[in-house]
Design an enzyme around this catalytic site. Structure first.
Site, PDB file in Angstrom:
ATOM      1  N   SER A   1       2.586  -2.572 -17.300  1.00  0.00           N
ATOM      2  CA  SER A   1       1.797  -2.366 -16.087  1.00  0.00           C
ATOM      3  C   SER A   1       2.548  -2.884 -14.883  1.00  0.00           C
ATOM      4  CB  SER A   1       0.441  -3.059 -16.210  1.00  0.00           C
ATOM      5  OG  SER A   1       0.557  -4.409 -15.830  1.00  0.00           O
ATOM      6  N   LYS A   2       2.357  -2.151 -13.793  1.00  0.00           N
ATOM      7  CA  LYS A   2       3.067  -2.538 -12.586  1.00  0.00           C
ATOM      8  C   LYS A   2       2.432  -3.767 -11.964  1.00  0.00           C
ATOM      9  CE  LYS A   2       4.187   2.184 -11.869  1.00  0.00           C
ATOM     10  NZ  LYS A   2       3.595   3.360 -11.253  1.00  0.00           N
ATOM     11  N   ARG A   3       1.207  -4.057 -12.422  1.00  0.00           N
ATOM     12  CA  ARG A   3       0.536  -5.228 -11.851  1.00  0.00           C
ATOM     13  C   ARG A   3       1.326  -6.498 -12.152  1.00  0.00           C
ATOM     14  NH1 ARG A   3      -3.812  -6.247 -14.518  1.00  0.00           N
ATOM     15  NH2 ARG A   3      -3.520  -4.521 -15.933  1.00  0.00           N
ATOM     16  N   LYS A   4       1.968  -6.502 -13.300  1.00  0.00           N
ATOM     17  CA  LYS A   4       2.679  -7.716 -13.707  1.00  0.00           C
ATOM     18  C   LYS A   4       3.983  -7.902 -12.954  1.00  0.00           C
ATOM     19  CE  LYS A   4       0.708  -9.100 -17.911  1.00  0.00           C
ATOM     20  NZ  LYS A   4       0.921  -9.372 -19.318  1.00  0.00           N
ATOM     21  N   GLY A   5       4.108  -7.307 -11.809  1.00  0.00           N
ATOM     22  CA  GLY A   5       5.344  -7.445 -11.054  1.00  0.00           C
ATOM     23  C   GLY A   5       5.978  -6.090 -10.906  1.00  0.00           C
TER      24      GLY A   5
END
Ligand code: GLU
Length: 477
Positions: A245-249
């Site tokens: 996921s892009k949320r994790k960086g």
């Protein structure tokens, strides 16, 4: 047969590691076999596709060192948005040959068909109502163009170069739309025509595109074109197995570059995301161009482990030729100093000292700070611990000894420090640490003599003077 691969990004943002890995595998397969690696922009999503994204993708590929070949018959990199007439021509041909037909089903009718399919638990939605209706171009109604899936032997299965036997049951596929009511081609048609026109022999792409392949095979079949070989590269997942996921960086190549990873480390990291060659861990682009094979691509999702990237980063920071290291670290030094930094012989020596101690280029530049900035800040903790009033006398004496040295080299610096420590009956560290904090602002640095040699006499003395002044100004206690 010459192997021709392609990477076909949709230019709707930065190049992410998943895309970069696909591009790398396509590149490596082509290079390994002396073939060609092509690029094309799939910019049919007009709202989200931008020229800036194209540039970002090209820059990221260039930074990684992934070069591409010209596409015969095209000027520059093909863009789907510029090929509408060619797609229309192919659709006309399919209509003329009877492999496609016009359909005037309205959105409401289609919704009914969808409901019925749902109720009956069928995957196939379209009921074929206009298949044999012979609707012409002047029917006066909006129409789509649908592919006529053959009743006999529709080709919807293939032997995937990576996943093995793959495909969908033909009865699950309906006569899908090739052209919308405005005449524009749908994505699958564009991909097939592009891959054919570009002479692509091997389509390597992410696993998420696997469901497209049966439809694309049917289009090849209708056109009587030989399909390329297909290989679907497993997904990238988080260490726990969850979808990346892009949320994790930010997982864009640019973000890794900006964090200070070298392209060499990045390429090596990408290569090992789902591909292996024996127990080789260290791989350069040259190695890949020699060794890459599809047999080495695993079938299960590849886990993204950042500690692996850091390990590779350290490896390349230790081993890259100095010249290359300098090119890579230059922007980070400039940013750290807030001005252009010249890597002269002395700083080059300093960087050598940091090779073993750095995780990234950014880290290396931060550690070089006391060499490249005129002003340094003293780390408060190190100052409290090592710059105590009692050290003022010995440090002042050492300062004068250093000022009087004939030669500013490691051996002379060591001799001066040892002599001064002995005179004051101090353990060497008890004098070396205050000296280090005064000269670098920090409690840790490469060896003190080397560090000072790189720093130079003038700046060392200026910093010692500043530290002594702070000592003298500080309230006793
Ligand atoms: N344009 C697609 C993407 O960016 C690639 C499709 C393909 O490789 O066939 O993911």
């Amino acid at each position: 047969m010459e192997i021709v691969t392609r990477y076909a990004p949709s230019p709707t943002g930065a190049l992410h590691i998943g895309g970069a890995r696909t591009a790398l595998f396509c590149w490596a397969l082509a290079r390994r076999h002396g073939g060609r690696f092509l690029l094309r922009f799939e910019d049919t999503d007009r709202e989200r596709s931008t020229r800036e994204s194209e540039t970002a993708v090209l820059e990221a590929l260039a930074w990684l060192g992934i070069d591409h070949d010209p596409v015969p018959g095209f000027e520059g990199i093909p863009r789907q948005s510029e090929r509408a007439p060619r797609y229309a021509e192919v659709i006309e041909r399919l209509l003329a040959d009877g492999h496609a037909y016009r359909c005037t089903a309205t959105p409401a009718e289609l919704e009914q068909m969808r409901e019925r399919a749902r109720a009956e638990g069928r995957k196939r939605v379209y009921d074929g109502r206009h298949r044999d209706a012979g609707i012409g171009p002047d029917c006066g109604l909006p129409y789509t163009v649908r592919l006529r899936i053959p009743d006999d032997d529709p080709v919807t299965r293939w032997s995937d170069e990576i996943a093995g036997p793959s495909g969908e049951a033909a009865e699950d596929l309906d006569d899908f739309v090739l052209a919308r009511t405005d005449g524009s081609a749908i994505y699958h048609l564009a991909v097939v025509v592009d891959d054919h026109d570009m002479g692509v022999t091997h389509v390597l792409r992410g696993r998420e595109h696997m469901t497209s392949t049966p439809r694309q095979l049917l289009i090849y079949q209708a056109l009587g074109w030989e399909p390329p070989r297909f290989g679907h590269v497993p997904l990238l997942v988080e260490p726990g197995g969850k979808k990346l996921s892009k949320r994790k960086g930010d997982v864009s190549v640019q973000a890794y570059r900006d964090r200070g990873f070298t392209p060499e480390a990045m390429v090596n990291y990408l290569a090992r995301l789902g591909w292996s060659h024996g127990d080789l861990e260290i791989l350069t682009l040259d190695d890949l161009a020699r060794l890459f094979d599809l047999d080495g691509v695993g079938r299960s999702p590849a886990q993204v482990h950042e500690d692996k990237l850091i390990w590779l980063s350290q490896h390349y920071l230790r081993t890259l030729p100095a010249q290359r290291l300098h090119v890579h670290v230059q922007p980070f030094l400039d940013a750290e100093a807030g001005r252009p930094v010249e890597i002269d012989a002395r700083l080059a020596r300093g960087l050598e000292l940091l090779r073993e101690r750095s995780e990234t280029l950014a880290d290396m530049a931060a550690q070089a700070r006391f060499w490249i900035c005129d002003e340094i800040e003293l780390d408060p903790k190190a100052e409290r611990k090592h710059l105590r009033p009692a050290i003022e006398g010995p440090l002042a004496e050492l300062r004068d000894a250093l000022a009087a040295l004939d030669a500013w080299d490691e051996a002379s610096l060591e001799a001066a420090l040892v002599a001064c420590a002995e005179r004051h009956e101090l353990k060497l560290g008890k004098l070396a640490q205050p000296l280090r904090v005064a000269a670098t602002g920090r409690g840790a640095s490469p060896g003190i003599y080397e560090t000072l040699e790189v720093l130079g006499r003038e700046r060392t003395l200026a910093r010692l003077d500043a530290a002594l002044e702070r000592l003298r100004a500080a309230p006793a206690g």
